[in-house]
Design an enzyme around this catalytic site. Structure first.
Site, PDB file in Angstrom:
ATOM      1  N   ALA A  68       0.835  -1.197   0.000  1.00 15.89           N
ATOM      2  CA  ALA A  68       0.000   0.000   0.000  1.00 15.89           C
ATOM      3  C   ALA A  68       0.872   1.250   0.000  1.00 15.89           C
ATOM      4  CB  ALA A  68      -0.926   0.000   1.216  1.00 15.89           C
ATOM      5  N   THR A  69       2.049   1.166   0.623  1.00 18.81           N
ATOM      6  CA  THR A  69       2.970   2.307   0.608  1.00 18.81           C
ATOM      7  C   THR A  69       3.344   2.676  -0.823  1.00 18.81           C
ATOM      8  OG1 THR A  69       3.879   1.855   2.805  1.00 18.81           O
ATOM      9  CG2 THR A  69       5.295   3.060   1.272  1.00 18.81           C
ATOM     10  N   ASN A 141      -5.239   4.271  11.074  1.00 21.54           N
ATOM     11  CA  ASN A 141      -4.536   3.053  11.485  1.00 21.54           C
ATOM     12  C   ASN A 141      -4.160   3.042  12.963  1.00 21.54           C
ATOM     13  OD1 ASN A 141      -2.620   5.159  10.741  1.00 21.54           O
ATOM     14  ND2 ASN A 141      -1.018   3.633  11.036  1.00 21.54           N
ATOM     15  N   GLN A 169      -6.979   0.216   6.172  1.00 23.69           N
ATOM     16  CA  GLN A 169      -7.596  -0.321   7.386  1.00 23.69           C
ATOM     17  C   GLN A 169      -9.101  -0.547   7.234  1.00 23.69           C
ATOM     18  OE1 GLN A 169      -5.894  -1.267  10.079  1.00 23.69           O
ATOM     19  NE2 GLN A 169      -3.909  -0.437   9.482  1.00 23.69           N
ATOM     20  N   HIS A 188      -2.212  -7.775   3.519  1.00 25.29           N
ATOM     21  CA  HIS A 188      -1.921  -8.333   4.841  1.00 25.29           C
ATOM     22  C   HIS A 188      -2.770  -7.742   5.962  1.00 25.29           C
ATOM     23  CE1 HIS A 188       0.805  -5.236   6.806  1.00 25.29           C
ATOM     24  NE2 HIS A 188       0.770  -4.775   5.569  1.00 25.29           N
ATOM     25  N   THR A 224       7.416  -7.594 -12.421  1.00 25.01           N
ATOM     26  CA  THR A 224       6.802  -8.910 -12.541  1.00 25.01           C
ATOM     27  C   THR A 224       5.911  -9.185 -11.341  1.00 25.01           C
ATOM     28  OG1 THR A 224       8.707  -9.746 -13.754  1.00 25.01           O
ATOM     29  CG2 THR A 224       7.262 -11.386 -12.741  1.00 25.01           C
ATOM     30  N   CYS A 307       5.055   1.063  11.725  1.00 19.10           N
ATOM     31  CA  CYS A 307       6.020   1.754  10.869  1.00 19.10           C
ATOM     32  C   CYS A 307       6.870   2.754  11.642  1.00 19.10           C
ATOM     33  CB  CYS A 307       5.288   2.481   9.741  1.00 19.10           C
ATOM     34  SG  CYS A 307       4.233   1.408   8.764  1.00 19.10           S
TER      35      CYS A 307
END
Length: 364
Positions: A68-69, A141, A169, A188, A224, A307
């Site tokens: 997501a970052t 979050n 979230q 995740h 890829t 994080c």
């Protein structure tokens, strides 16, 4: 170990693991190769793409990313014009906006109230012609507060700007408003694998690529794809859809037990009414959260974002809602979900209360 850190990551669902395993073994083909094994892998990726996109608004396409970052960086750095965002956003948004600001783009960061919610009048004053992108989380979050994303997107469009929703979230748990233009998500956080995210892009919206070198994804992302991770993401998304009502009811029961068991000595951080019930962020005056985490080795929970866990600084989210440094350092975040039992919550609350009482007793 009782796991209560669902905002950092969630346990992989058994069904997700089963969906991934074939792509670790005999179905290892590159999904961008033209031969049969490549075509089989590509077909699995497209099935997963449809599964993940089914929980996004209609009328857009979904590009897989490494996280997501990456998706948030891509949306922010690939857009044009000024940027408006909120002080309680994830570092991936705030740091990307500041990086864009160093290239000459105007960046405006809106404050929030003590409830963690942005003031729509302040947003209206900041979102003016010349702004190209407005970015806001659906669910915070750290404190679980739900922002008025639909209203913010309307303000963005009235000024001619795009709206980016960080739905990491909230994806699969809350409906994503139909009027957003870009949506960032991660596998995740929904019982899928780490190492894969996605950016949903509304039809007609174009952004500049962040990664160059092949353009494998239609929206312009190069690299890829891993069929194993895509298949896992797809299976996780499908489960979120199938279990939506069951998971929500379970969370409401856990939330009730946790809030009642911890009692009035623990103050909830942020809005009580406008929040997601899988996130309980609260503080108790005089308690050292870092020491609490260290003392309770049989319990996995946090003091904020994974994080920023090594920074040593008080949470920027808790500071933004007006907590003092002492209150921020007395705050803990309990995250629970599908695989958390009521017994887990009862036991964890008891452990926290006992450990906090010992701290306060020795502090006298």
């Amino acid at each position: 170990m009782i796991y209560l850190d669902y905002q950092a990551t969630t346990p992989v669902a058994p069904e997700v693991r089963a969906a991934m395993l074939p792509y670790l073994d005999e179905r290892f083909g590159n999904p961008h190769s033209p031969h049969r094994m490549g075509r089989e892998a590509a077909a699995a990726v497209e099935v997963a793409r449809e599964q993940v996109a089914a929980l996004c608004p209609k009328g857009g396409s979904l590009a897989f990313t490494g996280s997501a970052t990456e998706a948030l960086n891509w949306a922010i750095k690939g857009s044009k014009g000024g940027i408006v965002t909120i002080a309680t956003e994830h570092a991936a948004v705030l740091d990307s906006a500041r990086a864009a600001g160093r290239t000459g783009r105007d960046v405006r960061i809106l404050p929030v109230g003590s409830d963690g919610l942005v003031d729509l009048d302040a947003a209206r004053a900041a979102i003016t012609p010349g702004v190209g992108l407005v970015a806001a989380m659906l669910v915070n979050n750290e404190i679980g507060v739900i922002q008025p994303v639909k209203e913010l997107a309307d303000l963005a469009h009235a000024a001619g700007a795009l709206f980016l929703c960080d739905a990491v979230q909230g994806y699969g748990r809350l409906p994503i408003p139909d009027n957003v233009d870009l949506v960032a998500i991660a596998a995740h956080k929904i019982h899928g694998p780490k190492g894969i995210g996605a950016l949903w892009v509304r039809d007609g919206v174009t952004i500049e690529p962040l990664l160059h070198g092949g353009g494998q994804e239609a929206a312009g992302r190069s690299g890829t794809l891993a069929p194993m991770l895509c298949a896992g993401f797809g299976a996780a998304a499908e489960l979120m859809h199938e279990r939506a009502e069951e998971d929500a009811a379970h969370l409401d029961r856990l939330w009730q037990i946790a809030t009642q068991r911890l009692g009035p000595e623990w103050t909830i951080n942020g809005s009580f009414a406008h929040r997601y019930h899988g996130n309980l962020n609260l503080h108790c005056d005089g308690v050292d959260a870092a020491r609490l985490i260290s003392d309770l080795r049989g319990l996995a929970f946090s003091a904020g974002s994974a994080c920023a866990s090594g920074s040593g600084r008080p949470s920027h989210v808790l500071k933004a809602i007006g907590l003092s440094d002492a209150e921020a350092r007395s705050s803990i975040r309990l995250g629970f979900g599908r695989y958390t039992s009521e017994e887990d919550i009862e036991k964890a609350a008891g452990m926290i209360l006992e450990a906090a009482e010992r701290q306060l007793m020795w502090a006298v």
